[in-house]
Design an enzyme around this catalytic site. Sequence first.
Site, PDB file in Angstrom:
ATOM      1  N   GLU A   1     -10.611  -2.378   1.529  1.00 54.85           N
ATOM      2  CA  GLU A   1     -10.357  -2.529   0.102  1.00 54.85           C
ATOM      3  C   GLU A   1      -9.993  -3.972  -0.250  1.00 54.85           C
ATOM      4  O   GLU A   1     -10.456  -4.511  -1.251  1.00 54.85           O
ATOM      5  CB  GLU A   1      -9.254  -1.575  -0.360  1.00 54.85           C
ATOM      6  CG  GLU A   1      -9.683  -0.136  -0.386  1.00 54.85           C
ATOM      7  CD  GLU A   1      -8.596   0.801  -0.895  1.00 54.85           C
ATOM      8  OE1 GLU A   1      -7.470   0.331  -1.191  1.00 54.85           O
ATOM      9  OE2 GLU A   1      -8.886   1.998  -0.996  1.00 54.85           O
TER      10      GLU A   1
ATOM     11  N   GLU B   1      -5.644   4.208   7.888  1.00 55.65           N
ATOM     12  CA  GLU B   1      -5.172   3.668   6.603  1.00 55.65           C
ATOM     13  C   GLU B   1      -5.123   2.146   6.630  1.00 55.65           C
ATOM     14  O   GLU B   1      -5.435   1.496   5.626  1.00 55.65           O
ATOM     15  CB  GLU B   1      -3.812   4.241   6.228  1.00 55.65           C
ATOM     16  CG  GLU B   1      -3.334   3.822   4.849  1.00 55.65           C
ATOM     17  CD  GLU B   1      -4.327   4.160   3.745  1.00 55.65           C
ATOM     18  OE1 GLU B   1      -4.473   3.321   2.818  1.00 55.65           O
ATOM     19  OE2 GLU B   1      -4.955   5.235   3.780  1.00 55.65           O
TER      20      GLU B   1
ATOM     21  N   GLU C   1       0.831  -1.208   0.000  1.00 58.67           N
ATOM     22  CA  GLU C   1       0.000   0.000   0.000  1.00 58.67           C
ATOM     23  C   GLU C   1       0.865   1.258   0.000  1.00 58.67           C
ATOM     24  O   GLU C   1       1.455   1.617   1.024  1.00 58.67           O
ATOM     25  CB  GLU C   1      -0.929   0.010   1.222  1.00 58.67           C
ATOM     26  CG  GLU C   1      -1.923  -1.134   1.262  1.00 58.67           C
ATOM     27  CD  GLU C   1      -2.961  -1.058   0.153  1.00 58.67           C
ATOM     28  OE1 GLU C   1      -3.267   0.064  -0.322  1.00 58.67           O
ATOM     29  OE2 GLU C   1      -3.469  -2.119  -0.238  1.00 58.67           O
TER      30      GLU C   1
END
Length: 123
Positions: free
Chosen positions: A81, A74, A33
């Site tokens: 996701e 995050e 990420e």
Amino acid sequence: MSDSPFKGTTGIKRILNATGYSLAGLAAAFKGEAAFRQLVLLSVILIPLSFYFDVSRVERAIMIGVCLISLVIELLNSAIEAVVDRISLERHPLSKNAKDMGSAAQMVGLTLVGVTWLLILFP
């Protein structure tokens, strides 16, 4: 007790397993990420910088805390996701909503960082 086969350990073994899972999650986020890596870099700059300013210990703790909260957001956003993508890569309004809400959470988190630092440094 849960019916899940993954919840069988207790005590120290459970703590050690959980620590391993957490470290694997941090490594996966850092490796996969870009947004997480960017936030780590921002935190690596801001957290030591908080010790440079003449602020109270509570203010410094808040300045550091909001940076860490942004990292937590995050991680959760990336997890959402990943789950959405695991279920299906097909475009679906609910999948889009889930991803957009995760992104919005991070925008709020970064706003929190900026507003907090500004209010503490420029009262």
